[in-house]
Design a protein around this motif. Structure first.
Motif: not given
Length: 125
Positions: A35, A53, A57
């Motif tokens: 991320r 992530a 997610h």
């Protein structure tokens, strides 16, 4: 908006593999990608952040932009990994080039944003 070159994708793959090996019983499941975000820092105001992530997610971060790393060869490490971009970071990430540099002095991900208006010398932004 952001496609890491093979060296960066391979390093992300390695880090995710190590993370999953060291955290096999994670309540979030295995990490499937990264991320990417930005936060206010330094004189110019922004620095990039990277976090793991997980499979679920998008259940928790429904507004993140999702993309898949597609490298020139499907056999290359990092091909197929997911990159999620935080909504507040999306406009700052467009056109940004991400790379991974490994030298005698440092190992780090670098971000080059052609839309950046300038940099200071503080090393924070």
């Amino acid at each position: 908006p952001l496609i890491p070159p093979p060296a960066a994708a391979a390093r992300i793959h390695f880090l995710i593999s190590q993370h999953n090996l060291n955290n096999p019983g994670s309540s979030e499941g295995p990490a499937i990608g990264i991320r990417l975000g930005t936060k206010k820092r330094g004189c110019n105001g922004l620095s990039y952040t990277l976090n793991y992530a997980y499979e679920n997610h998008l259940d928790n971060h429904t507004r993140d932009e999702a993309m898949t790393i597609n490298l020139p060869s499907p056999e290359m490490e990092g091909n197929g990994l997911k990159v999620f971009v935080e909504p507040m970071a999306l406009m700052n990430v467009i056109g940004t080039e991400m790379d991974y540099i490994d030298t005698v002095m440092t190992s780090e991900f670098t971000f080059t944003n052609p839309n950046s208006k300038g940099e200071c010398g503080c090393g924070e932004s």
